[in-house]
Design a protein around this motif. Structure first.
Motif, PDB file in Angstrom:
ATOM      1  N   LEU A  11      45.750  48.296  33.578  1.00  0.00           N
ATOM      2  CA  LEU A  11      45.304  47.375  34.623  1.00  0.00           C
ATOM      3  C   LEU A  11      44.829  46.034  34.049  1.00  0.00           C
ATOM      4  N   MET A  12      44.978  45.840  32.752  1.00  0.00           N
ATOM      5  CA  MET A  12      44.493  44.609  32.120  1.00  0.00           C
ATOM      6  C   MET A  12      45.122  43.363  32.726  1.00  0.00           C
ATOM      7  N   THR A  13      46.356  43.455  33.155  1.00  0.00           N
ATOM      8  CA  THR A  13      47.044  42.285  33.715  1.00  0.00           C
ATOM      9  C   THR A  13      47.130  42.337  35.239  1.00  0.00           C
ATOM     10  N   ALA A  14      46.460  43.326  35.846  1.00  0.00           N
ATOM     11  CA  ALA A  14      46.466  43.429  37.307  1.00  0.00           C
ATOM     12  C   ALA A  14      45.520  42.394  37.904  1.00  0.00           C
ATOM     13  N   LYS A  15      45.667  42.188  39.197  1.00  0.00           N
ATOM     14  CA  LYS A  15      44.812  41.232  39.896  1.00  0.00           C
ATOM     15  C   LYS A  15      44.657  41.695  41.340  1.00  0.00           C
ATOM     16  N   LEU A  16      43.453  41.615  41.865  1.00  0.00           N
ATOM     17  CA  LEU A  16      43.235  41.891  43.281  1.00  0.00           C
ATOM     18  C   LEU A  16      43.902  40.804  44.115  1.00  0.00           C
ATOM     19  N   LEU A  99      33.491  55.770  39.541  1.00  0.00           N
ATOM     20  CA  LEU A  99      34.674  55.393  38.765  1.00  0.00           C
ATOM     21  C   LEU A  99      35.533  54.386  39.516  1.00  0.00           C
ATOM     22  N   VAL A 100      35.704  54.596  40.817  1.00  0.00           N
ATOM     23  CA  VAL A 100      36.482  53.651  41.625  1.00  0.00           C
ATOM     24  C   VAL A 100      35.827  52.272  41.592  1.00  0.00           C
ATOM     25  N   ALA A 101      34.499  52.243  41.718  1.00  0.00           N
ATOM     26  CA  ALA A 101      33.780  50.970  41.664  1.00  0.00           C
ATOM     27  C   ALA A 101      33.948  50.301  40.305  1.00  0.00           C
ATOM     28  N   GLN A 102      33.848  51.075  39.233  1.00  0.00           N
ATOM     29  CA  GLN A 102      33.997  50.516  37.894  1.00  0.00           C
ATOM     30  C   GLN A 102      35.400  49.945  37.674  1.00  0.00           C
ATOM     31  N   ILE A 103      36.406  50.663  38.162  1.00  0.00           N
ATOM     32  CA  ILE A 103      37.782  50.211  37.939  1.00  0.00           C
ATOM     33  C   ILE A 103      38.075  48.939  38.732  1.00  0.00           C
ATOM     34  N   PHE A 104      37.663  48.890  39.996  1.00  0.00           N
ATOM     35  CA  PHE A 104      37.861  47.663  40.763  1.00  0.00           C
ATOM     36  C   PHE A 104      37.116  46.494  40.100  1.00  0.00           C
ATOM     37  N   GLY A 105      35.907  46.769  39.628  1.00  0.00           N
ATOM     38  CA  GLY A 105      35.160  45.718  38.953  1.00  0.00           C
ATOM     39  C   GLY A 105      35.855  45.231  37.693  1.00  0.00           C
ATOM     40  N   PHE A 106      36.396  46.161  36.917  1.00  0.00           N
ATOM     41  CA  PHE A 106      37.111  45.795  35.695  1.00  0.00           C
ATOM     42  C   PHE A 106      38.325  44.931  36.009  1.00  0.00           C
ATOM     43  N   VAL A 107      39.070  45.299  37.064  1.00  0.00           N
ATOM     44  CA  VAL A 107      40.242  44.501  37.441  1.00  0.00           C
ATOM     45  C   VAL A 107      39.818  43.065  37.755  1.00  0.00           C
ATOM     46  N   GLY A 108      38.704  42.903  38.496  1.00  0.00           N
ATOM     47  CA  GLY A 108      38.219  41.568  38.810  1.00  0.00           C
ATOM     48  C   GLY A 108      37.836  40.793  37.560  1.00  0.00           C
ATOM     49  N   LEU A 109      37.145  41.444  36.631  1.00  0.00           N
ATOM     50  CA  LEU A 109      36.746  40.775  35.390  1.00  0.00           C
ATOM     51  C   LEU A 109      37.972  40.380  34.567  1.00  0.00           C
ATOM     52  N   ALA A 110      38.942  41.299  34.457  1.00  0.00           N
ATOM     53  CA  ALA A 110      40.130  41.028  33.651  1.00  0.00           C
ATOM     54  C   ALA A 110      40.963  39.888  34.223  1.00  0.00           C
ATOM     55  N   ALA A 111      40.897  39.701  35.558  1.00  0.00           N
ATOM     56  CA  ALA A 111      41.674  38.645  36.209  1.00  0.00           C
ATOM     57  C   ALA A 111      40.939  37.308  36.210  1.00  0.00           C
ATOM     58  N   GLY A 112      39.760  37.266  35.622  1.00  0.00           N
ATOM     59  CA  GLY A 112      39.021  36.009  35.544  1.00  0.00           C
ATOM     60  C   GLY A 112      38.186  35.704  36.766  1.00  0.00           C
ATOM     61  N   ASP A 113      38.001  36.687  37.669  1.00  0.00           N
ATOM     62  CA  ASP A 113      37.192  36.458  38.861  1.00  0.00           C
ATOM     63  C   ASP A 113      35.711  36.679  38.551  1.00  0.00           C
ATOM     64  N   ARG A 114      34.862  36.323  39.501  1.00  0.00           N
ATOM     65  CA  ARG A 114      33.416  36.506  39.373  1.00  0.00           C
ATOM     66  C   ARG A 114      33.030  37.758  40.138  1.00  0.00           C
ATOM     67  N   VAL A 115      32.449  38.723  39.439  1.00  0.00           N
ATOM     68  CA  VAL A 115      32.196  40.046  40.006  1.00  0.00           C
ATOM     69  C   VAL A 115      30.703  40.367  39.955  1.00  0.00           C
ATOM     70  N   GLN A 116      30.203  40.933  41.037  1.00  0.00           N
ATOM     71  CA  GLN A 116      28.846  41.472  41.053  1.00  0.00           C
ATOM     72  C   GLN A 116      28.864  42.795  41.787  1.00  0.00           C
ATOM     73  N   PHE A 273      45.369  53.769  41.887  1.00  0.00           N
ATOM     74  CA  PHE A 273      45.390  52.361  41.499  1.00  0.00           C
ATOM     75  C   PHE A 273      46.790  51.860  41.132  1.00  0.00           C
ATOM     76  N   LEU A 274      47.545  52.662  40.394  1.00  0.00           N
ATOM     77  CA  LEU A 274      48.832  52.183  39.887  1.00  0.00           C
ATOM     78  C   LEU A 274      49.946  52.277  40.928  1.00  0.00           C
ATOM     79  N   ARG A 275      49.823  53.203  41.876  1.00  0.00           N
ATOM     80  CA  ARG A 275      50.880  53.344  42.881  1.00  0.00           C
ATOM     81  C   ARG A 275      50.419  52.885  44.259  1.00  0.00           C
ATOM     82  N   ARG A 276      49.349  53.531  44.794  1.00  0.00           N
ATOM     83  CA  ARG A 276      48.963  53.248  46.184  1.00  0.00           C
ATOM     84  C   ARG A 276      48.478  51.806  46.367  1.00  0.00           C
ATOM     85  N   CYS A 277      47.543  51.378  45.531  1.00  0.00           N
ATOM     86  CA  CYS A 277      47.001  50.022  45.702  1.00  0.00           C
ATOM     87  C   CYS A 277      48.088  48.968  45.469  1.00  0.00           C
ATOM     88  N   ARG A 278      48.983  49.227  44.559  1.00  0.00           N
ATOM     89  CA  ARG A 278      50.058  48.260  44.321  1.00  0.00           C
ATOM     90  C   ARG A 278      51.084  48.287  45.442  1.00  0.00           C
TER      91      ARG A 278
END
Length: 284
Positions: A11-16, A99-116, A273-278
């Motif tokens: 998910l390193m290159t994923a983006k919300l 875990l779901v919260a952590q993963i969504f947060g990580f995706v936001g951080l990896a995409a350069g967004d501001r996450v809280q 995350f990899l199938r349904r959300c995409r």
């Protein structure tokens, strides 16, 4: 409690992909609707007295004689807030929700967004610091992993704190508390987009595993107990009511061009995350 490193790597290159929320804060990697001194050229406009002459397009002036200014897209961040429900009814689903919260947060951080993140602290929903970049992922993970028991989320403090910063709010809950859904119009009126994630336990999704006959059930929030006769008619009525309730929640979200997804506590997070959300366009 930490997400799978293998999943995070994928998910390193994923983006919300918000339906409505726009990049509006900081300096990030998303093209905003605002124009200014950026690096991505988007348009020309006529020169006006007071404009910075460094932005005059010399090539257009030489060719046509017109004085025009080069305009650029400002690259901004989407403000993302992750709300984690840690009320009593979430007890058996807390690890999955975290875990779901952590993963969504990580995706936001990896995409350069501001996450809280907003989690229970001292009996109320507390909003953590705004984080940027994957170097801050451990801070985000700890904020979520150390959430305390508390009531169902009250969004009002969050909405007051976010005045002027319309963004994406991700709410992770079982949504059993009707008061949570009743607050959604307030989020919409404030200009936010909400992504709703519903997490249910295996017994909540299909109570046939509880057996048949008279079963004593306890309300996790109030502690009240009630005896219920589980027979085919009762189980069928429950399945119908659950389906209707989820459809109503889903319609509430869809009517605002938001997304609502149901997830079982035992379901594969890789698949989610990899199938349904995409496939739904929630993630790239």
């Amino acid at each position: 409690m930490r997400p799978s490193p293998a999943l995070l790597e994928q998910l390193m290159t994923a983006k919300l992909v918000p339906s409505l929320a726009q990049p509006s804060v900081g300096t990030g990697e998303r093209r905003s609707r605002m124009k200014g001194a950026g690096i991505e050229f988007i348009d020309h406009r006529p020169y006006q007295p007071g404009d910075d002459t460094r932005h005059l397009d010399a090539h257009v002036m030489a060719r046509t004689g017109d004085a025009v200014i080069r305009e650029y897209a400002l690259m901004r961040q989407v403000p993302i807030t992750i709300v984690l429900d840690s009320s009593a009814s979430m007890a058996t689903k807390r690890d999955t929700a975290g875990l779901v919260a952590q993963i969504f947060g990580f995706v936001g951080l990896a995409a350069g967004d501001r996450v809280q993140v907003a989690v229970n602290r001292g009996g109320a929903l507390r909003i953590g610091p705004r984080l940027q970049g994957t170097a801050r992922a451990e801070i985000l993970f700890d904020e979520i992993a150390t959430a305390e028991d508390g009531p169902a989320p009250d969004l009002m403090p969050l909405l007051r704190a976010a005045q002027g910063q319309r963004g994406l709010i991700i709410i992770i809950s079982d949504w059993w508390d009707e008061a949570l859904a009743e607050q959604l119009p307030l989020a919409a009126a404030a200009g936010h987009e909400v992504l709703g994630i519903q997490i249910l336990s295996p017994a909540e999704r299909d109570p046939t595993g509880l057996g048949q006959g008279v079963v004593s059930l306890r309300d996790a929030e109030t502690g009240d107990e009630v005896d219920v006769r589980l027979d085919l008619a009762t189980l069928s009525a429950y399945a119908t009511a659950l389906q209707s309730w989820q459809q109503d929640l889903g319609q509430t979200f869809r009517s605002r061009s938001w997304h609502f997804l149901a997830l079982g506590a035992e379901d594969s997070l890789d698949d989610f995350f990899l199938r349904r959300c995409r496939s739904l366009g929630i993630l790239t």
